[in-house]
Write a protein that holds these residues in place. Structure first.
Motif, PDB file in Angstrom:
ATOM      1  N   GLY A   1     -24.825 -12.747 -29.508  1.00  0.00           N
ATOM      2  CA  GLY A   1     -25.031 -11.500 -30.230  1.00  0.00           C
ATOM      3  C   GLY A   1     -23.887 -10.516 -30.181  1.00  0.00           C
ATOM      4  N   GLY A   2     -22.913 -10.719 -29.281  1.00  0.00           N
ATOM      5  CA  GLY A   2     -21.823  -9.757 -29.165  1.00  0.00           C
ATOM      6  C   GLY A   2     -20.796  -9.895 -30.275  1.00  0.00           C
ATOM      7  N   LEU A   3     -19.929  -8.899 -30.377  1.00  0.00           N
ATOM      8  CA  LEU A   3     -18.870  -8.912 -31.387  1.00  0.00           C
ATOM      9  C   LEU A   3     -17.752  -9.853 -30.956  1.00  0.00           C
ATOM     10  N   LYS A   4     -17.377 -10.771 -31.834  1.00  0.00           N
ATOM     11  CA  LYS A   4     -16.357 -11.762 -31.508  1.00  0.00           C
ATOM     12  C   LYS A   4     -15.191 -11.664 -32.480  1.00  0.00           C
ATOM     13  N   GLY A   5     -14.026 -12.086 -32.000  1.00  0.00           N
ATOM     14  CA  GLY A   5     -12.830 -12.090 -32.815  1.00  0.00           C
ATOM     15  C   GLY A   5     -12.624 -13.428 -33.499  1.00  0.00           C
ATOM     16  N   ASP A   6     -11.484 -13.572 -34.161  1.00  0.00           N
ATOM     17  CA  ASP A   6     -11.174 -14.802 -34.878  1.00  0.00           C
ATOM     18  C   ASP A   6     -11.060 -16.008 -33.947  1.00  0.00           C
ATOM     19  N   ASN A   7     -10.733 -15.746 -32.659  1.00  0.00           N
ATOM     20  CA  ASN A   7     -10.606 -16.837 -31.701  1.00  0.00           C
ATOM     21  C   ASN A   7     -11.952 -17.262 -31.123  1.00  0.00           C
ATOM     22  N   GLY A   8     -13.028 -16.633 -31.576  1.00  0.00           N
ATOM     23  CA  GLY A   8     -14.352 -16.985 -31.096  1.00  0.00           C
ATOM     24  C   GLY A   8     -14.757 -16.296 -29.816  1.00  0.00           C
ATOM     25  N   LYS A   9     -13.826 -15.564 -29.212  1.00  0.00           N
ATOM     26  CA  LYS A   9     -14.139 -14.868 -27.974  1.00  0.00           C
ATOM     27  C   LYS A   9     -14.701 -13.478 -28.271  1.00  0.00           C
ATOM     28  N   LEU A  10     -15.445 -12.958 -27.293  1.00  0.00           N
ATOM     29  CA  LEU A  10     -15.906 -11.589 -27.389  1.00  0.00           C
ATOM     30  C   LEU A  10     -14.721 -10.643 -27.291  1.00  0.00           C
ATOM     31  N   GLY A  11     -14.919  -9.425 -27.766  1.00  0.00           N
ATOM     32  CA  GLY A  11     -13.886  -8.411 -27.602  1.00  0.00           C
ATOM     33  C   GLY A  11     -13.933  -7.830 -26.197  1.00  0.00           C
ATOM     34  N   ARG A  12     -13.807  -6.534 -26.070  1.00  0.00           N
ATOM     35  CA  ARG A  12     -13.838  -5.865 -24.761  1.00  0.00           C
ATOM     36  C   ARG A  12     -15.277  -5.767 -24.274  1.00  0.00           C
ATOM     37  N   VAL A  13     -15.522  -6.178 -23.016  1.00  0.00           N
ATOM     38  CA  VAL A  13     -16.876  -6.188 -22.472  1.00  0.00           C
ATOM     39  C   VAL A  13     -16.926  -5.430 -21.155  1.00  0.00           C
ATOM     40  N   LEU A  14     -18.140  -5.007 -20.802  1.00  0.00           N
ATOM     41  CA  LEU A  14     -18.381  -4.271 -19.565  1.00  0.00           C
ATOM     42  C   LEU A  14     -19.331  -5.069 -18.696  1.00  0.00           C
TER      43      LEU A  14
ATOM     44  N   VAL B   1     -14.771 -12.894 -13.502  1.00  0.00           N
ATOM     45  CA  VAL B   1     -13.743 -13.895 -13.807  1.00  0.00           C
ATOM     46  C   VAL B   1     -14.234 -14.857 -14.878  1.00  0.00           C
ATOM     47  N   VAL B   2     -15.498 -15.279 -14.784  1.00  0.00           N
ATOM     48  CA  VAL B   2     -16.050 -16.146 -15.826  1.00  0.00           C
ATOM     49  C   VAL B   2     -16.038 -15.416 -17.168  1.00  0.00           C
ATOM     50  N   MET B   3     -16.419 -14.137 -17.166  1.00  0.00           N
ATOM     51  CA  MET B   3     -16.404 -13.354 -18.401  1.00  0.00           C
ATOM     52  C   MET B   3     -14.997 -13.246 -18.968  1.00  0.00           C
ATOM     53  N   GLY B   4     -14.007 -13.214 -18.088  1.00  0.00           N
ATOM     54  CA  GLY B   4     -12.622 -13.138 -18.538  1.00  0.00           C
ATOM     55  C   GLY B   4     -12.180 -14.347 -19.337  1.00  0.00           C
ATOM     56  N   GLN B   5     -12.929 -15.451 -19.226  1.00  0.00           N
ATOM     57  CA  GLN B   5     -12.620 -16.656 -19.995  1.00  0.00           C
ATOM     58  C   GLN B   5     -13.225 -16.626 -21.397  1.00  0.00           C
ATOM     59  N   ILE B   6     -14.248 -15.775 -21.602  1.00  0.00           N
ATOM     60  CA  ILE B   6     -14.923 -15.760 -22.908  1.00  0.00           C
ATOM     61  C   ILE B   6     -14.721 -14.447 -23.653  1.00  0.00           C
ATOM     62  N   ALA B   7     -14.004 -13.511 -23.048  1.00  0.00           N
ATOM     63  CA  ALA B   7     -13.758 -12.207 -23.665  1.00  0.00           C
ATOM     64  C   ALA B   7     -12.279 -11.863 -23.568  1.00  0.00           C
ATOM     65  N   THR B   8     -11.813 -11.048 -24.505  1.00  0.00           N
ATOM     66  CA  THR B   8     -10.403 -10.680 -24.479  1.00  0.00           C
ATOM     67  C   THR B   8     -10.088  -9.706 -23.354  1.00  0.00           C
ATOM     68  N   GLU B   9     -11.080  -8.902 -22.927  1.00  0.00           N
ATOM     69  CA  GLU B   9     -10.847  -7.911 -21.885  1.00  0.00           C
ATOM     70  C   GLU B   9     -12.170  -7.601 -21.194  1.00  0.00           C
ATOM     71  N   VAL B  10     -12.112  -7.482 -19.864  1.00  0.00           N
ATOM     72  CA  VAL B  10     -13.312  -7.230 -19.072  1.00  0.00           C
ATOM     73  C   VAL B  10     -13.083  -6.023 -18.179  1.00  0.00           C
ATOM     74  N   TYR B  11     -14.011  -5.079 -18.233  1.00  0.00           N
ATOM     75  CA  TYR B  11     -14.083  -4.002 -17.245  1.00  0.00           C
ATOM     76  C   TYR B  11     -15.304  -4.283 -16.380  1.00  0.00           C
ATOM     77  N   SER B  12     -15.088  -4.383 -15.076  1.00  0.00           N
ATOM     78  CA  SER B  12     -16.172  -4.705 -14.161  1.00  0.00           C
ATOM     79  C   SER B  12     -16.294  -3.589 -13.128  1.00  0.00           C
ATOM     80  N   ILE B  13     -17.495  -3.005 -13.014  1.00  0.00           N
ATOM     81  CA  ILE B  13     -17.689  -1.822 -12.184  1.00  0.00           C
ATOM     82  C   ILE B  13     -18.636  -2.127 -11.031  1.00  0.00           C
ATOM     83  N   GLU B  14     -18.276  -1.653  -9.834  1.00  0.00           N
ATOM     84  CA  GLU B  14     -19.065  -1.859  -8.622  1.00  0.00           C
ATOM     85  C   GLU B  14     -19.183  -0.537  -7.874  1.00  0.00           C
ATOM     86  N   ARG B  15     -20.409  -0.222  -7.408  1.00  0.00           N
ATOM     87  CA  ARG B  15     -20.647   1.046  -6.719  1.00  0.00           C
ATOM     88  C   ARG B  15     -20.399   0.972  -5.212  1.00  0.00           C
TER      89      ARG B  15
END
Length: 268
Positions: free
Chosen positions: A126-139, A150-164
């Protein structure tokens, strides 16, 4: 979509624990080109058998995921390319490729591979994907030890990962540092507030569940994007929720029962 501000390079440290705005460390020397995590690392002769056999163990894990219904090729390739044993304590390495959650300290766990794959496949559907089939920027909400990021970094162009939790944030940084993955950025901060500096996001995934999905996540999701997160379905119970955002409104879908740690606010 408007051109986003310049993104931090790896290893990025965005510390939201002491002030409301983010500070990004930028090394003064040029960084090496990013290296793929596919194939793992060569193990020494004295390494545990689970480390020496990580490639066939990952292959067996992927076969099991396929048997359980995971079919997205990018998700399967990502799950098969990341060394899960890098993200668990040495005593748990023999269990690294079993379909089980494992403790990572501070009452937190690394999610079962089947749960990670399921959530990321839902995101890909359901997420927005680019021409390469990968997701765009994800959180990614709830970095933990960094495995899912790290797994998300393989399927998305950019990953922001937040930890409290500061100690887990530092553990994730230590786990990711030798991998030199340039498109994954780690943030210390309140995940319930999301990370507005990186918005809008093509997709958002949470590894902790609350009574409802925070409004901040919905606000930071791009039109056409998708949120996959656990939410309370009954007292003491959780279910996986998918939220799709369009200009005509939100569509919420409740899926199977899950069991995640509670979603909490603040930084500790």
């Amino acid at each position: 979509m408007a051109t986003p501000p310049q993104r931090p390079g790896f290893p990025a440290r965005i510390d939201l624990g002491s002030r409301p705005t983010a500070g990004v460390s930028r090394p003064g020397t040029p960084r090496p080109a990013p290296r793929s995590v596919e194939g793992g690392t060569a193990a020494s002769a004295g390494a545990p058998a689970a480390v020496r056999d990580s490639i066939p163990a990952r292959a067996r894990m992927v076969q099991q995921l396929m048997a359980e219904g995971i079919s997205d090729p990018l998700v399967l390739r990502a799950m098969g390319s990341v060394d899960r044993h890098r993200f668990v304590d040495s005593a748990l390495v023999p269990q690294a490729y079993e379909d089980t959650a494992l403790p990572i300290g501070l009452g937190q766990t690394i999610s079962k591979p089947s749960v990670v794959a399921r959530m990321l496949e839902l995101l890909m559907q359901g997420g927005l994907k680019g021409d390469n089939g990968k997701l765009g920027r994800v959180l990614d909400i709830g970095t933990g030890c960094g495995y899912q990021a790290v797994v998300m970094g393989q399927i998305a162009t950019e990953v922001y990962s937040i930890e409290r939790l500061r100690d887990l944030h530092e553990k994730a940084r230590a786990n990711l540092r030798p991998l030199r993955i340039a498109n994954v950025h780690l943030i210390l901060g309140d995940g319930m507030a999301g990370f507005p500096s990186g918005a809008p996001y093509a997709g958002i995934v949470a590894a902790a569940g609350g009574e409802a999905v925070p409004d901040a996540w919905i606000d930071q999701l791009a039109y056409g994007g998708r949120i996959v997160a656990p939410v309370a379905s009954a007292p003491g119970q959780q279910a996986l929720m998918v939220i799709d955002k369009s200009r005509s409104g939100l569509r919420q879908t409740i899926l199977e029962a899950v069991n995640f740690v509670p979603l909490k606010s603040g930084v500790a």
